[in-house]
Design an enzyme around this catalytic site. Structure first.
Site, PDB file in Angstrom:
ATOM      1  N   THR A 134       0.814  -1.209   0.000  1.00  0.00           N
ATOM      2  CA  THR A 134       0.000   0.000   0.000  1.00  0.00           C
ATOM      3  C   THR A 134       0.851   1.262   0.000  1.00  0.00           C
ATOM      4  O   THR A 134       2.002   1.238   0.459  1.00  0.00           O
ATOM      5  CB  THR A 134      -0.889  -0.016   1.263  1.00  0.00           C
ATOM      6  N   ASP A 135       0.262   2.361  -0.448  1.00  0.00           N
ATOM      7  CA  ASP A 135       0.965   3.652  -0.374  1.00  0.00           C
ATOM      8  C   ASP A 135       1.059   4.159   1.068  1.00  0.00           C
ATOM      9  O   ASP A 135       1.824   5.086   1.347  1.00  0.00           O
ATOM     10  CB  ASP A 135       0.284   4.700  -1.269  1.00  0.00           C
ATOM     11  N   GLU A 136       0.283   3.551   1.994  1.00  0.00           N
ATOM     12  CA  GLU A 136       0.282   4.061   3.372  1.00  0.00           C
ATOM     13  C   GLU A 136       1.634   3.874   4.062  1.00  0.00           C
ATOM     14  O   GLU A 136       1.909   4.514   5.072  1.00  0.00           O
ATOM     15  CB  GLU A 136      -0.823   3.390   4.196  1.00  0.00           C
ATOM     16  N   TYR A 160      -1.650  -0.385  11.032  1.00  0.00           N
ATOM     17  CA  TYR A 160      -1.801  -1.079   9.741  1.00  0.00           C
ATOM     18  C   TYR A 160      -0.609  -0.778   8.835  1.00  0.00           C
ATOM     19  O   TYR A 160       0.037  -1.685   8.293  1.00  0.00           O
ATOM     20  CB  TYR A 160      -3.110  -0.651   9.059  1.00  0.00           C
ATOM     21  N   LYS A 164       2.311  -3.284   7.327  1.00  0.00           N
ATOM     22  CA  LYS A 164       2.559  -3.483   5.896  1.00  0.00           C
ATOM     23  C   LYS A 164       4.010  -3.108   5.562  1.00  0.00           C
ATOM     24  O   LYS A 164       4.659  -3.767   4.747  1.00  0.00           O
ATOM     25  CB  LYS A 164       1.585  -2.648   5.057  1.00  0.00           C
TER      26      LYS A 164
END
Ligand code: NAD
Ligand code: DAU
Length: 361
Positions: A134-136, A160, A164
């Protein structure tokens, strides 16, 4: 070479769409899905493909080494698209443990099992492990910061995102140290069919259809970069088939929208489409349902992706405009009540009551 592709998390949102995409695009590949059917997993998403034999479904945990070893051997797996994860930021704030267990330890187990399986087969050059992220992991952007790209430093800010980020580091370390044929992708926010009701877009659509308040965190000015899920699936396909080993690819929609603007668009689309389907809405116009609620702790301000590497190196670009994607998504939720209604279970009701405690009156 016949590909034997294992898709983890294939009963979830993105991997479920990927299963449909792959079965249609590569009917001669063997497709196996491993999914633990957590609250977010829904076998109905891929049931037609299980029923017609296009997909072999295994219910189980990616963290179960014995199960994964047996599955890789029995189905002679050559490729993995790893999407199984705990994926909801709000749940990671109220209960981070499951995120470490699945996203970090589960990924570790899968990498180790695939490494043993790959070594036992003589380290075939054509095998692949695509770790979907993810970009997060890149943190949060200010209003005029340049978008995230593959060289952006990691700066995760939610449990989260941290889980990741840890899994991304494991995946790339396994490539660097052991030569495992790993690829990595970091994508922006997806939307489309089969999206679990807790996420902003399906939550908004379902609440409109049920006449329930639409919760908008803070003042609704946080920005996300939205990508139609089928475009993400096409990107994953390109990376898995043509990506360079050990390389990261950022994927995004080039569609930055504030949350409030997005919710307004969704309200207007439902107001337009529901009467065309002969459907009377409980509350109209739907914008009357919008409620500003307490902000998400640590809420990332803005995400945006520079997807020029995957465009230049692999020839991928989004094909679905946001106007078209949102129209199709709204139409899908109007037409597929039988998919989402059973998900509004006791577990989900308890989650909603805790998440928005007393704020939706
Ligand atoms: P999702 O929550 O809809 O689906 C996750 C699936 O994984 C579910 O079917 C669940 O049952 C399964 N699962 C969870 N724990 C498991 C375990 N221990 N073993 C086996 N299966 C397990 O998730 P999603 O939104 O489709 O995201 C899929 C992947 O894509 C995730 O890795 C996520 O980080 C990544 N991603 C998501 C987005 C997005 O916008 N949703 C964007 C970029 C990347
Ligand atoms: O950027 C990719 C990520 O996108 C993925 O890695 C995650 O798995 C996925 O869930 C998604 O994360 P977000 O936190 O951006 O998605 P969510 O739908 O939860 O929220 C989108 C935005 O809407 C975010 O700014 C928070 C806000 N929001 C969300 C909910 C659930 C609200 O305003 N109200 C809500 O009730």
């Amino acid at each position: 070479m016949t590909r034997h592709l294992l898709i983890t998390g294939g009963a979830g949102f993105i991997a479920g769409n990927l299963v449909h995409h792959w079965a249609a695009a590569h009917p001669h590949d063997k497709l196996v899905v491993l999914d633990a059917l957590t609250y977010a997993g829904n076998r109905a998403t891929i049931e037609p493909l299980i029923a017609n034999g296009a997909v072999h479904f295994v219910e189980g945990d990616i963290g179960n080494r014995a199960l994964v070893d047996a599955l890789l051997a029995e189905h002679a797996i050559t490729h993995i698209a790893h999407l199984a994860a705990e994926s909801h930021v709000d749940r990671s704030i109220s209960g981070p443990g499951a995120f470490l267990s699945t996203n970090v330890n589960g990924t570790f187990t899968l990498l180790e099992a695939f490494r043993a399986h790959w070594l036992a087969a003589g380290s075939p050059a054509a095998w692949r492990f695509l770790h979907v992220s993810t970009d997060e992991v890149f943190g949060s952007l200010g209003p005029s910061d340049p978008p995230f790209c593959e060289t952006t430093a990691y700066a995760p800010r939610s449990p989260y995102a941290a889980s990741k980020a840890a899994s991304d580091h494991l995946a790339l370390a396994w490539q660097h140290t052991y030569g495992l044929p790993v690829l990595l992708s970091n994508c922006s926010n997806n939307y489309g069919p089969f999206h679990f009701p807790e996420k902003l877009i399906p939550l908004t659509l379902i609440n409109i259809l049920l006449g329930r308040p639409i919760p908008v965190y803070g003042d609704g000015s946080n920005v996300r970069d939205w990508l139609f899920v089928e475009d993400h699936c096409r990107a994953l396909e390109r990376i898995l088939l043509s990506g360079e080993l050990g390389r990261t690819y950022c994927i995004g929609g080039n569609n930055e929208v504030s949350n409030l603007d997005l919710v307004h668009q969704l309200c207007d689309l439902v107001d337009e489409q529901a009467p065309e389907q002969g459907m009377a809405l409980p509350v109209s116009p739907s914008r009357k349902l919008i409620r500003f609620v307490a902000d998400r702790p640590g809420h990332d301000r803005r995400y945006a992706i520079d997807a020029s590497r995957i465009r230049d190196e692999l020839g991928w670009e989004p094909q679905v405009t946001v106007a078209e994607g949102l129209r199709r998504t709204v139409a899908w939720y109007l037409a597929n009540r039988s998919w989402w209604e059973p998900l509004l279970s006791a577990e989900y009701g308890t989650y909603l009551a805790g998440q928005y405690a007393g704020q939706l009156g």
